[in-house]
Design a protein around this motif. Structure first.
Motif, PDB file in Angstrom:
ATOM      1  N   THR A   2       0.814  -1.224   0.000  1.00  0.00           N
ATOM      2  CA  THR A   2       0.000   0.000   0.000  1.00  0.00           C
ATOM      3  C   THR A   2       0.845   1.270   0.000  1.00  0.00           C
ATOM      4  O   THR A   2       0.363   2.323  -0.402  1.00  0.00           O
ATOM      5  N   ALA A  19      -4.544   2.143 -13.790  1.00  0.00           N
ATOM      6  CA  ALA A  19      -4.575   3.110 -12.695  1.00  0.00           C
ATOM      7  C   ALA A  19      -5.911   3.069 -11.966  1.00  0.00           C
ATOM      8  O   ALA A  19      -5.965   3.069 -10.724  1.00  0.00           O
ATOM      9  N   GLU A  20      -6.991   3.025 -12.730  1.00  0.00           N
ATOM     10  CA  GLU A  20      -8.322   2.963 -12.141  1.00  0.00           C
ATOM     11  C   GLU A  20      -8.493   1.684 -11.318  1.00  0.00           C
ATOM     12  O   GLU A  20      -9.034   1.704 -10.193  1.00  0.00           O
ATOM     13  N   ARG A  23      -6.676   1.723  -7.861  1.00  0.00           N
ATOM     14  CA  ARG A  23      -7.402   2.446  -6.819  1.00  0.00           C
ATOM     15  C   ARG A  23      -8.657   1.678  -6.390  1.00  0.00           C
ATOM     16  O   ARG A  23      -8.969   1.606  -5.192  1.00  0.00           O
ATOM     17  N   GLU A  24      -9.351   1.079  -7.337  1.00  0.00           N
ATOM     18  CA  GLU A  24     -10.550   0.311  -6.989  1.00  0.00           C
ATOM     19  C   GLU A  24     -10.206  -0.869  -6.070  1.00  0.00           C
ATOM     20  O   GLU A  24     -11.014  -1.260  -5.224  1.00  0.00           O
ATOM     21  N   ASP A  28      -3.253   2.375  -2.063  1.00  0.00           N
ATOM     22  CA  ASP A  28      -3.180   3.786  -1.693  1.00  0.00           C
ATOM     23  C   ASP A  28      -1.758   4.322  -1.734  1.00  0.00           C
ATOM     24  O   ASP A  28      -1.439   5.360  -1.154  1.00  0.00           O
ATOM     25  N   TYR A  69      -7.943  12.463 -12.253  1.00  0.00           N
ATOM     26  CA  TYR A  69      -6.600  12.015 -11.896  1.00  0.00           C
ATOM     27  C   TYR A  69      -6.159  12.617 -10.566  1.00  0.00           C
ATOM     28  O   TYR A  69      -5.599  11.925  -9.701  1.00  0.00           O
ATOM     29  N   HIS A  72      -8.079  11.093  -7.656  1.00  0.00           N
ATOM     30  CA  HIS A  72      -7.648   9.740  -7.303  1.00  0.00           C
ATOM     31  C   HIS A  72      -6.139   9.673  -7.030  1.00  0.00           C
ATOM     32  O   HIS A  72      -5.565   8.572  -6.998  1.00  0.00           O
ATOM     33  N   ILE A  74      -3.521  10.359  -8.747  1.00  0.00           N
ATOM     34  CA  ILE A  74      -2.708   9.763  -9.806  1.00  0.00           C
ATOM     35  C   ILE A  74      -1.875  10.875 -10.431  1.00  0.00           C
ATOM     36  O   ILE A  74      -2.424  11.832 -10.985  1.00  0.00           O
TER      37      ILE A  74
END
Length: 407
Positions: A2, A19-20, A23-24, A28, A69, A72, A74
């Motif tokens: 993490t 990337a999505e 996070r899903e 972290d 972005y 989240h 990124i």
């Protein structure tokens, strides 16, 4: 993991999906995306379809709005390229000299248009199609109408661009090396159907042809010289396939062969380096061979699996390849394994003359690929037939009165 740092080299759909997914899945840590283009990630299929024809706008190709972005966490750098990868030291050097450390890295560098290596190929008026700028340039050129446009390449991109050019009222000629367009992925019968579709809309084909050179005047293209003739033109679009961008991977010592080689978890030959999208040539556990696929569904699928593998999950990429096309009033979806379909038996359900049918490719009694043409709400069932690997009766498969779900 993490608190780890993940670097995603690539700014397309595969990297954005990865990337999505990270996070899903609760990651972290730090995500850094290195995007060569000046834009945030966008969808490429519309560039040769609705965006090129004018039926879609810029907003329709954006994967995520810019603020997504930041929301989240990124870190995305656009207009930036990676110059070197040291997978032993777990570092990537950017073109401006900065060195980024990583715990896990995703190689999603995509592909570049294949060029025609012939004299005159750098003349003004010769286009390729890969980026949003390419599509916008072609759209502006096509919009004049009544121009002589020559497409070099009779594959999916070439035929979609041909349909778009005709939609603006241009005169279109398609030059192909093959005897029948799309015979490679679809076979002679279905390839002939697509050729006839285009011919019915006024497209001329010059097939079994080899480009010897591009003629020009004052640095501007005027024609294409073939073995036996010169085809005059005001505008050329070269659509002869794409080459995976393996330069960074190969220079770092990763195993490459028609892409970056990877296992079913999308792990490359180097520890902690994963691959996704057009550049990935990964082992597929269903067909027991490597497969490289350039369609958008593959970018999504490999992006998800690579992200989960980077997190240490037991994720395997075993999806059925999928793509679609829109040409004139023909819409089509295709799922299946191209290598298995190549020598398979063709079974057609429906009316080919009206271009409303489903085509199946069967091998040893099993459906290995399926294509629905202007027939909708059946594709999930087709994919289930392929996935099940169950034996099917070809007579029932061809009979529209037999429910597909009953086979």
């Amino acid at each position: 993991m993490t608190r780890a740092t993940f670097v995603l080299v690539g700014g397309g759909l595969a990297a954005a999906t990865a990337a999505e997914t990270l996070r899903e899945q609760g990651f972290d840590g730090t995500i850094r995306m290195i995007a060569a283009e000046a834009h945030h990630p966008y969808l490429r299929p519309p560039l040769s379809k609705e965006y090129l024809t004018g039926a879609g706008d810029r907003a329709g190709i954006v994967i995520h709005p810019t603020e997504w972005y930041a929301d989240h966490a990124i870190e995305i750098e656009t207009g930036t390229t990676a110059a070197a990868l040291d997978h032993g030291a777990h570092t990537v050097t950017l073109a401006d000299g900065r060195i980024l450390g990583y715990d896990r890295l995703l190689m999603a560098t995509g592909a570049s248009p294949r060029r025609v290596d012939a004299p005159g190929a750098t003349a003004t008026g010769i286009h390729s199609l890969r980026t949003v700028e390419d599509s916008e340039g072609l759209k502006a050129a096509f919009a004049h109408g009544d121009r002589q446009v020559v497409i070099v390449g009779a594959g999916w991109i070439g035929l979609e661009v041909a349909a778009a050019a005709r939609g603006y009222g241009n005169r279109v000629t398609v030059i192909g090396r093959e005897q029948i367009p799309l015979a490679g992925p679809l076979g002679d019968e279905m390839g002939t159907m697509f050729r006839e579709l285009h011919e019915s809309h006024g497209v001329e084909f010059v097939l079994s042809a080899e480009v010897e050179r591009f003629t020009e005047q004052g640095g501007v293209v005027t024609g294409i010289a073939l073995t036996d003739r010169i085809v005059p033109t005001e505008l050329v679009v070269v659509g002869v396939g794409a080459i995976p961008n393996i330069q960074l991977a190969a220079a770092s010592g990763l195993e490459c062969d028609n892409g970056v080689l990877a296992d079913e978890h999308l792990l490359s030959s180097a520890p902690d380096v994963y691959v996704a999208g057009d550049v990935a040539n990964a082992f597929h556990p269903v067909i027991r061979q490597r497969m490289r696929n350039e369609h958008w569904a593959n970018a999504i699928g490999t992006g998800k699996i690579a992200a989960r593998s980077m997190l240490g999950q037991s994720a395997v990429f075993d999806e059925i390849p999928y793509f679609y096309t829109d040409q004139y009033d023909l819409g089509m979806e295709y799922s299946g394994y191209p290598t298995l379909a190549r020598d398979a038996e063709l079974v057609v359900r429906g009316d080919r003359t009206t271009r409303e049918f489903i085509a199946f490719w069967t091998s040893r009694g099993k459906v290995v690929a399926g294509m629905n043409v202007n027939v909708w709400d059946v594709h999930d069932t087709i994919r289930e037939l392929i996935r099940s690997q169950r034996l099917v009766d070809p007579t029932a498969l061809a009979d529209p009165s037999v429910e597909l779900s009953a086979l």
